[in-house]
Design a protein around this motif. Structure first.
Motif, PDB file in Angstrom:
ATOM      1  N   LYS A   1       0.814  -0.879   0.050  1.00  0.00           N
ATOM      2  CA  LYS A   1      -0.142   0.467  -0.085  1.00  0.00           C
ATOM      3  C   LYS A   1       0.936   1.396   0.052  1.00  0.00           C
ATOM      4  O   LYS A   1       1.183   2.110  -0.555  1.00  0.00           O
ATOM      5  CB  LYS A   1      -1.218  -0.155   1.383  1.00  0.00           C
TER       6      LYS A   1
ATOM      7  N   ILE B   1       1.570   2.182  -3.613  1.00  0.00           N
ATOM      8  CA  ILE B   1       0.592   2.440  -4.088  1.00  0.00           C
ATOM      9  C   ILE B   1       0.582   4.200  -4.246  1.00  0.00           C
ATOM     10  O   ILE B   1       0.724   4.813  -4.676  1.00  0.00           O
ATOM     11  CB  ILE B   1      -0.510   1.665  -3.680  1.00  0.00           C
TER      12      ILE B   1
ATOM     13  N   ARG C   1       1.407   6.990  -6.760  1.00  0.00           N
ATOM     14  CA  ARG C   1       0.255   7.819  -6.914  1.00  0.00           C
ATOM     15  C   ARG C   1       0.680   9.023  -6.838  1.00  0.00           C
ATOM     16  O   ARG C   1       0.208   9.851  -7.385  1.00  0.00           O
ATOM     17  CB  ARG C   1      -1.028   7.548  -5.862  1.00  0.00           C
TER      18      ARG C   1
ATOM     19  N   ARG D   1      -0.694   1.553 -12.196  1.00  0.00           N
ATOM     20  CA  ARG D   1      -1.928   0.191 -11.826  1.00  0.00           C
ATOM     21  C   ARG D   1      -0.801  -1.130 -11.914  1.00  0.00           C
ATOM     22  O   ARG D   1      -1.772  -1.724 -11.141  1.00  0.00           O
ATOM     23  CB  ARG D   1      -2.535   0.627 -13.099  1.00  0.00           C
TER      24      ARG D   1
ATOM     25  N   GLN E   1      -1.187  -1.028  -7.598  1.00  0.00           N
ATOM     26  CA  GLN E   1      -2.861  -1.127  -7.698  1.00  0.00           C
ATOM     27  C   GLN E   1      -3.103  -3.043  -7.685  1.00  0.00           C
ATOM     28  O   GLN E   1      -3.876  -3.484  -7.003  1.00  0.00           O
ATOM     29  CB  GLN E   1      -3.549  -0.337  -8.487  1.00  0.00           C
TER      30      GLN E   1
ATOM     31  N   GLY F   1      -7.229  -3.843  -0.762  1.00  0.00           N
ATOM     32  CA  GLY F   1      -7.701  -2.678  -1.437  1.00  0.00           C
ATOM     33  C   GLY F   1      -8.392  -1.894  -0.537  1.00  0.00           C
ATOM     34  O   GLY F   1      -9.028  -0.894  -0.428  1.00  0.00           O
TER      35      GLY F   1
END
Length: 383
Positions: A127, A130, A134, A176, A179, A188
Motif C-alpha cells: 500500500k 501505491i 500515485r 496501475r 494497485q 484495497g
C-alpha cells in the motif's frame, strides 16, 4: 283280544324299522358332504379371494413380469463428495496474522464476501508503494500540463513536451501495477497494513483451518467453500465392470430412508495406483440438502441388457412363505401364491429362473398384505 294287541303293535314296529333305515341313509350323505368340503378346502390352499374393489383399497398394484431386455446392475458401496466443480479454497495470498474471521463451519457465504482479515507488513509495503506511485503520477501529470502550456507559448521546445508526456505515461503504468499487486493479495480497503480474504464462490463453509490470531504463511488454506446444490457419488469398480459403464448411465443411490437417481459423469481411463480399481463419478442433485458430504451410500449402476429372454419381477413382489419365495399371481377371484426360484438381483428387480413364464399378472406393490391375509386364512382353517 290278543289278535287286537298284535294288530296295534305291527304298525308301530314297522314305523320304527323305517325310521331306523332312514337314519342310516342320512349318515353316509353327511359324511360325503364333509369329505367334499375338505377336498375343496385343500384345493384352495395358497389362494386369497378378493374383489377388484378390495384390491384397489389395499393399494395392491398388478403388473406383468419383465421378459427379455432386463437391464443389469452393478452394486457397489460409494461415498458422497462435493462436486469437484463446486468446491474451492480460500487461502492467504500473503503471510501475516489473522485479526478477523467472519465465517464458521456450515455458514452460507456469497461470492466476494469477506471471510478473514490479515495484518501484514507486506501489505503495508504494497500500500505504501501505491501511495508513492500515485504521488509520482500526480507530479508527472503536473509537469506534463506545465510543458504543454510552455510549448503553446513557444517557450519550451517540443522535446521537453515529449519527455514530460512519456514520464506521465510511465508513472500511470507504475501506479496501475502497484494497485494490481495489492488487489492480487485481497487488499484495497481498511487499514494500511491489512488485506482481506474473500470467498471465491457462493456456497457453504465445509472446512475451516484458520484460528484467530494465528500467523499464516502465504498460500495457506484458510477456508474450503462448497456449492452443495450438486454433489458427486464416488465409486470404485473392477476393470471388467467399468468396461460396461458409460458416461450418462443411470445410478440408483440409496441411503437410510432415501433413494434418488444420479448420472455417471466420469469413468476414469486409468486404474487407481493403490486400489487397482477404476474410479467412477456420478452427479447427484442435492437442492434439498438431502445428502451429506462424506457419508457412505449404496449405489446401483444400471448397465445395458444382454437381449435374452430372462423373466424378472420387482423385488417387492417376492414374499417368503414357509421359508420359500413366492409370487402372488392374479386369478379370476383374487390371487394365488406361486412358488418360484430366484436368480440374480438387478437393482430393484430379481430374476425368476423357474415358476413363471412371463405371461402372468402379479401383485407388486403391497404384496405383503396378501401374505398376511393368506396366513390369517390358514389359521382359521386349522381351527
Amino acid at each position: 283280544m290278543k289278535k287286537t294287541i298284535l294288530r296295534a303293535l305291527v304298525p308301530a314296529t314297522f314305523a320304527l324299522t323305517l325310521a331306523g333305515c332312514g337314519g342310516g341313509a342320512e349318515a353316509p350323505a353327511e359324511n360325503a358332504a364333509n369329505e367334499h368340503a375338505s377336498e375343496e378346502g385343500h384345493a384352495e390352499e395358497g389362494v386369497v379371494t378378493l374383489t377388484q374393489q378390495q384390491i384397489t383399497e389395499a393399494g395392491i398394484e398388478v403388473v406383468r413380469p419383465t421378459i427379455g431386455g432386463v437391464a443389469g446392475a452393478i452394486e457397489v458401496s460409494a461415498t458422497i463428495e462435493g462436486d469437484p466443480q463446486g468446491v474451492q479454497v480460500a487461502s492467504a495470498a500473503i503471510a501475516g496474522r489473522l485479526v478477523s474471521l467472519t465465517r464458521n463451519l456450515g455458514q452460507p457465504v456469497g461470492r466476494g464476501d469477506v471471510l478473514a482479515v490479515i495484518e501484514s507488513r507486506e501489505a503495508a509495503s504494497l500500500k505504501g508503494e501505491i501511495e508513492a506511485a500515485r504521488a509520482r503520477a500526480a507530479l508527472a501529470q503536473s509537469n506534463l500540463r506545465r510543458e504543454q502550456r510552455l510549448f503553446a507559448e513557444r517557450v519550451s521546445p517540443e522535446q521537453d513536451l515529449i519527455a514530460a508526456r512519456t514520464a506521465a505515461t510511465e508513472a500511470n503504468i507504475a501506479l496501475r501495477l502497484a494497485q494490481q499487486q495489492l488487489a492480487a493479495t485481497g487488499g484495497g480497503g481498511g487499514a494500511l497494513n491489512r488485506v482481506t480474504v474473500r470467498s471465491p464462490i457462493s456456497g457453504q463453509v465445509i472446512a475451516r483451518s484458520a484460528t484467530l490470531g494465528q500467523t499464516v504463511a502465504a498460500d495457506a488454506e484458510l477456508f474450503r467453500i462448497a456449492n452443495l446444490s450438486k454433489v458427486s457419488v464416488a465409486m470404485s469398480l473392477l476393470p471388467a465392470d467399468a468396461g460396461r459403464v458409460q458416461p450418462g448411465a443411470q445410478v440408483e443411490v440409496a441411503g437410510p430412508g432415501r433413494r434418488q437417481a444420479a448420472r455417471v459423469t466420469f469413468v476414469s481411463p486409468v486404474l487407481d495406483e493403490t486400489t487397482r480399481l477404476v474410479p467412477v463419478i456420478a452427479t447427484l442433485d442435492n437442492g434439498g440438502n438431502t445428502w451429506r458430504v462424506g457419508e457412505t451410500v449404496n449405489a446401483s449402476i444400471i448397465v445395458p441388457a444382454g437381449g435374452d429372454r430372462t423373466v424378472a419381477v420387482p423385488s417387492a413382489a417376492v414374499q417368503m412363505i414357509e421359508d420359500k419365495p413366492h409370487v402372488f399371481v392374479r386369478t379370476a377371484t383374487g390371487f394365488k401364491a406361486v412358488p418360484v426360484t430366484l436368480g440374480r438381483r438387478n437393482g430393484g428387480q430379481v430374476v425368476v429362473t423357474a415358476g413363471l413364464n412371463g405371461g402372468e399378472r402379479i401383485a407388486s406393490t403391497n404384496s405383503f398384505t396378501l401374505k398376511a391375509e393368506l396366513g390369517k386364512g390358514e389359521a382359521e382353517h386349522e381351527d
